[in-house]
Write an enzyme that holds these catalytic residues in place. Structure first.
Site, PDB file in Angstrom:
ATOM      1  N   LYS A  47       5.096  -3.162  -6.122  1.00 37.82           N
ATOM      2  CA  LYS A  47       6.532  -2.954  -6.333  1.00 37.82           C
ATOM      3  C   LYS A  47       7.317  -3.201  -5.050  1.00 37.82           C
ATOM      4  CE  LYS A  47      10.143  -1.610  -8.677  1.00 37.82           C
ATOM      5  NZ  LYS A  47      10.664  -2.631  -9.610  1.00 37.82           N
ATOM      6  N   ASN A  53      -0.353   1.761   5.936  1.00 38.32           N
ATOM      7  CA  ASN A  53       0.405   0.753   5.196  1.00 38.32           C
ATOM      8  C   ASN A  53       1.042  -0.151   6.229  1.00 38.32           C
ATOM      9  OD1 ASN A  53       2.139  -0.671   3.459  1.00 38.32           O
ATOM     10  ND2 ASN A  53       3.736   0.885   3.693  1.00 38.32           N
ATOM     11  N   GLY A  54       0.791  -1.464   6.123  1.00 39.88           N
ATOM     12  CA  GLY A  54       1.361  -2.384   7.096  1.00 39.88           C
ATOM     13  C   GLY A  54       0.288  -3.310   7.641  1.00 39.88           C
ATOM     14  N   ARG A 104       2.882   0.427  -5.491  1.00 46.82           N
ATOM     15  CA  ARG A 104       2.809  -0.271  -4.202  1.00 46.82           C
ATOM     16  C   ARG A 104       1.501  -1.046  -4.036  1.00 46.82           C
ATOM     17  NH1 ARG A 104       6.656   1.835  -0.749  1.00 46.82           N
ATOM     18  NH2 ARG A 104       5.517   1.034   1.043  1.00 46.82           N
ATOM     19  N   GLU A 144       5.190 -13.330 -13.769  1.00 43.53           N
ATOM     20  CA  GLU A 144       4.606 -12.103 -13.228  1.00 43.53           C
ATOM     21  C   GLU A 144       4.090 -11.155 -14.314  1.00 43.53           C
ATOM     22  OE1 GLU A 144       7.128  -9.600 -10.811  1.00 43.53           O
ATOM     23  OE2 GLU A 144       8.839  -9.886 -12.120  1.00 43.53           O
ATOM     24  N   GLU A 181      15.254 -16.312 -13.121  1.00 42.65           N
ATOM     25  CA  GLU A 181      14.773 -14.945 -13.349  1.00 42.65           C
ATOM     26  C   GLU A 181      13.874 -14.894 -14.592  1.00 42.65           C
ATOM     27  OE1 GLU A 181      14.708 -12.427 -11.537  1.00 42.65           O
ATOM     28  OE2 GLU A 181      14.421 -10.719 -12.874  1.00 42.65           O
ATOM     29  N   LYS A 206       9.999 -13.694 -14.509  1.00 36.88           N
ATOM     30  CA  LYS A 206       9.493 -12.601 -15.348  1.00 36.88           C
ATOM     31  C   LYS A 206       8.262 -13.053 -16.122  1.00 36.88           C
ATOM     32  CE  LYS A 206      11.909  -9.228 -14.263  1.00 36.88           C
ATOM     33  NZ  LYS A 206      11.766  -9.786 -12.929  1.00 36.88           N
ATOM     34  N   TRP A 217      -2.979  -2.457  -1.534  1.00 27.74           N
ATOM     35  CA  TRP A 217      -2.719  -3.834  -1.921  1.00 27.74           C
ATOM     36  C   TRP A 217      -3.309  -4.660  -0.787  1.00 27.74           C
ATOM     37  CZ3 TRP A 217       0.257  -8.040  -0.129  1.00 27.74           C
ATOM     38  CH2 TRP A 217       0.456  -9.056  -1.072  1.00 27.74           C
ATOM     39  N   HIS A 273      15.947 -36.102 -12.003  1.00 25.17           N
ATOM     40  CA  HIS A 273      15.551 -36.647 -10.700  1.00 25.17           C
ATOM     41  C   HIS A 273      14.055 -36.474 -10.445  1.00 25.17           C
ATOM     42  CE1 HIS A 273      19.698 -37.457  -9.761  1.00 25.17           C
ATOM     43  NE2 HIS A 273      19.999 -36.236 -10.197  1.00 25.17           N
ATOM     44  N   CYS A 299       0.847  -1.191   0.000  1.00 29.29           N
ATOM     45  CA  CYS A 299       0.000   0.000   0.000  1.00 29.29           C
ATOM     46  C   CYS A 299       0.885   1.245   0.000  1.00 29.29           C
ATOM     47  CB  CYS A 299      -0.919   0.121   1.201  1.00 29.29           C
ATOM     48  SG  CYS A 299      -1.942  -1.319   1.484  1.00 29.29           S
TER      49      CYS A 299
HETATM   50  O1  M6R Z   1      12.798  -4.287  -3.418  1.00 23.40           O
HETATM   51  P1  M6R Z   1      13.344  -5.685  -3.394  1.00 23.40           P
HETATM   52  O2  M6R Z   1      14.480  -5.894  -4.315  1.00 23.40           O
HETATM   53  O3  M6R Z   1      13.662  -6.157  -2.007  1.00 23.40           O
HETATM   54  O4  M6R Z   1      12.139  -6.592  -3.920  1.00 23.40           O
HETATM   55  C1  M6R Z   1      12.239  -7.981  -3.920  1.00 23.40           C
HETATM   56  C2  M6R Z   1      11.160  -8.618  -4.764  1.00 23.40           C
HETATM   57  O5  M6R Z   1       9.889  -8.289  -4.280  1.00 23.40           O
HETATM   58  C3  M6R Z   1      11.254  -8.200  -6.232  1.00 23.40           C
HETATM   59  O6  M6R Z   1      12.498  -8.489  -6.781  1.00 23.40           O
HETATM   60  C4  M6R Z   1      10.154  -8.911  -7.052  1.00 23.40           C
HETATM   61  O7  M6R Z   1      10.426 -10.281  -7.124  1.00 23.40           O
HETATM   62  C5  M6R Z   1      10.035  -8.298  -8.447  1.00 23.40           C
HETATM   63  N1  M6R Z   1       8.654  -8.068  -8.768  1.00 23.40           N
HETATM   64  C6  M6R Z   1      10.561  -9.158  -9.521  1.00 23.40           C
HETATM   65  O8  M6R Z   1      10.374  -8.603 -10.791  1.00 23.40           O
END
Ligand code: M6R
Length: 620
Positions: free
Chosen positions: A615, A103-104, A27, A500, A493, A497, A77, A516, A2
């Site tokens: 984010k 937020n929290g 956020r 998401e 990675e 990607k 969020w 395995h 949030c």
């Molecule tokens: O701000 P941070 O690097 O700590 O965030 C970690 C993850 O939340 C962040 O890398 C997330 O996996 C991204 N959405 C990946 O694209």
């Protein structure tokens, strides 16, 4: 998660709130809302329309313009309660005269809600936040000022929060506080502006950067009282304190899209500069590395016997690359932990352990708490962060900044590459301190590092080829991403990607581990994307590729330019320029980002704001 914002003063309270919310949307965007003080009343508008929440909120607010002394806003969020309008912030007390954005997570909210309900309070949402409004109501009824009420209430609250509140009984006053969740305060004396003095709070700097550069980071259990142009900070016990001003190196322009269709493509195109800026000033012509800003001195680093990296998501993948670099060059044992798991076992750490937290935002709660835990065990904590003065950067013993600039797209792209570059520099620096790197080797490696921005640009320039491959597989619903050695974090990675950005199931897997179990899933037509660039285990990787091909998989291989031996085994090739194998992830991730981008765009998705994500993840 949030985002929260608040403003007092000026002539454009709702504009400041809505503009700030737009910048905080990364956020969370399940819902959005504002409350403004108009005369001696509060007026509230909220919208819960997923990715269109903010547009809808703007429509409502613009349809009912009103002069306001102060206001607060929120982009949500969802954690407690569905993403409905009733659960959208701001939340009000029973009288509708106190409003809260949060937020929290308030961990003891059930207990507090039960007590409040027994005392006659009526709740209108399923959120944890609403208890805060009702607790304030009780304090204010008892004659407290708004700031006193906030201080008293927070003493009863357990959990993580950044809150901002307004009360109809104190026009022009805005009170905010934090514990764990981030909170920035800005003050403008109004000089040179038609709006006059103002003051602001927000979850993040870009939300208020266009209004002022006089910014302050609020620490845990500090309560800030704002009036136009004036800030007062006190502890929960009421003791007045001074807060140091922040140094801000953000360029607001950089946070806009700059002609690209979306932030993700803009940020991918900024990768050569992000990597270049991260290396800038750190590589010396004589083959030495200069990290004079680290805050942990060379002697302390020489004492280190073991390295532990903690991080989440893409930052965790950068950590997996770092493990190879630290072990290979610095000859230090290096483990990598998912931050959310690290805290809940009994880690073995001591003052000779260097714990490296990797985080773009510097605010991810899992990583932040893991680092706090590590410090309690006496370990030295170093943070690789992108956001200057973020919570992790402030709390750690040392910090190494990536200089990628603000990243708005939810998917980590340029910050991920910059993290790997910074971690490579750090590994070489540790090697240099431990005498494990000859000047001649160092010179060659630093030259390779310095060449990375150019190679990243070359990889980016092949976007049209990647787009064609993405189009071929646009309808495939299941992918395997395979890698070995430093190719494994690249594969992980690439899979993250695709999941998401394009909502496509993608499993990232160590290629040698396939036999395995998971190889049972390979059947004619399964699409396998394998990182087959030249690492020390290229031959073994190609043997794994043969295993899936012989079972009918359609294979896309990431291959180094001109390496026809790799291409011969592929149905499709994504070509990348070659560099030192341990630096290769910086280049090799690029086509996999582009692949996910094109599949996502091809499916008509909002690549900047994927569903269910935010984010910065500030909830456990
Ligand atoms: O701000 P941070 O690097 O700590 O965030 C970690 C993850 O939340 C962040 O890398 C997330 O996996 C991204 N959405 C990946 O694209």
């Amino acid at each position: 998660m949030c985002g929260i914002i608040g403003v007092t003063g000026g002539r454009a309270v709702t504009d400041v709130l809505l503009q700030g919310l737009e910048r905080l949307e990364y956020r969370g965007y399940d819902s959005a809302g504002v409350v403004v003080q108009t005369g001696t009343e509060l007026w509230r508008a909220r919208a819960a329309r997923g990715t269109s929440s903010l547009a809808e909120l703007r429509r409502i607010v613009d349809g009912a313009p009103r002069p306001s002394a102060a206001g607060i806003g929120h982009t949500r969020w969802a954690t407690h309660g569905h993403p409905t309008e009733a659960n959208a912030h701001p939340h009000l007390d029973c009288s509708g005269r106190v409003a809260v954005v949060h937020n929290g997570i308030i961990e003891n909210y059930r207990e507090l809600a039960a007590k409040l309900a027994a005392g006659g309070h009526v709740f209108s949402s399923d959120t944890d936040t609403e208890v805060f409004a009702h607790l304030l109501e009780d304090e204010l009824t008892g004659g407290a000022s708004l700031a006193e009420a906030v201080r008293a209430t927070l003493r009863d609250i357990r959990g993580a929060f950044a809150v901002a509140v307004v009360w109809a009984g104190e026009p022009g006053t805005l009170v905010a506080a934090r514990r764990v969740s981030p909170l920035i305060v800005g003050v403008s004396d109004g000089e040179g502006s038609e709006d006059g003095p103002e003051a602001y709070v927000a979850s993040d700097i870009p939300a208020i950067l266009g209004r002022t550069r006089t910014l302050f980071a609020i620490d845990d259990d500090q309560v800030v009282e704002l009036r136009p142009g004036v800030m007062r900070v006190r502890t929960l016990a009421g003791k007045a304190i001074e807060v140091p001003q922040l140094s801000v190196d953000y360029d607001l322009e950089a946070a806009e899209k700059g002609g690209f269709a979306d932030f993700m493509s803009k940020e991918m195109h900024e990768q050569p500069r992000a990597v270049g800026d991260t290396l800038l000033g750190r590589l010396q012509g004589d083959g030495t590395l200069l990290l004079d800003e680290l805050r942990i001195g060379p002697d302390e680093l020489r004492q280190v016997e073991r390295v532990l990296v903690v991080a989440c998501g893409s930052s965790y993948h950068a950590g997996l690359v770092a493990k190879h670099a630290v072990e290979h060059w610095a000859r230090l044992g290096c483990e990598v932990d998912i931050a959310s798991e690290f805290r809940y076992r009994d880690p073995v750490l001591d003052e000779r352990t260097l714990v490296i937290g990797v985080s773009q935002s510097g605010e991810t709660i899992d990583t932040l708490q893991a680092l706090r835990e590590a410090r309690q065990w006496g370990a030295k904590v170093l943070v690789v962060a992108n956001v200057v003065d973020s919570s992790m950067a402030r709390e750690a013993d040392g910090v190494l900044y990536t200089h990628a600039g603000p990243e708005i797209g939810v998917a980590a792209t340029k910050t991920h590459l910059a993290q790997i570059a910074a971690l490579e520099v750090l590994a070489l620096y540790l090697a240099q301190l431990r005498g494990g790197l000859s000047p001649a080797d160092a010179r060659l490696l630093l030259a390779d590092l310095a060449g990375l921005p150019d190679l990243v640009q070359q990889a980016l320039d092949r976007d049209a080829d990647v787009a064609r491959v993405a189009e071929r597989f646009a309808d495939v619903r299941d992918f395997f991403f395979l890698g070995r050695h430093v190719g494994l974090p690249v594969a992980l990675e690439g899979a993250l990607k695709l999941k998401e950005i394009a909502y496509v199931r993608a499993e990232g897997y160590p290629a040698g581990e396939l036999k395995h179990g998971p190889i049972a899933l390979i059947e004619p037509g399964t699409v396998v994307i394998a990182v087959a660039t030249r690492t020390p285990v290229w031959e073994k990787m190609m043997a794994n590729v043969a295993e899936v091909r012989s079972r009918g998989a359609t294979v896309v291989l990431l291959a180094n330019d001109g390496h026809d031996e790799t291409a011969e085994q592929a149905d499709e090739v994504l070509w990348v320029p070659e560099t030192h194998p341990l630096f290769a992830p910086v280049v090799d991730v690029v086509p996999l980002q582009q692949f996910a981008y094109h599949v996502g765009r091809g499916r008509g998705l909002d690549v900047d704001r994927p569903r269910n994500l935010a984010k910065t993840v500030t909830v456990e």
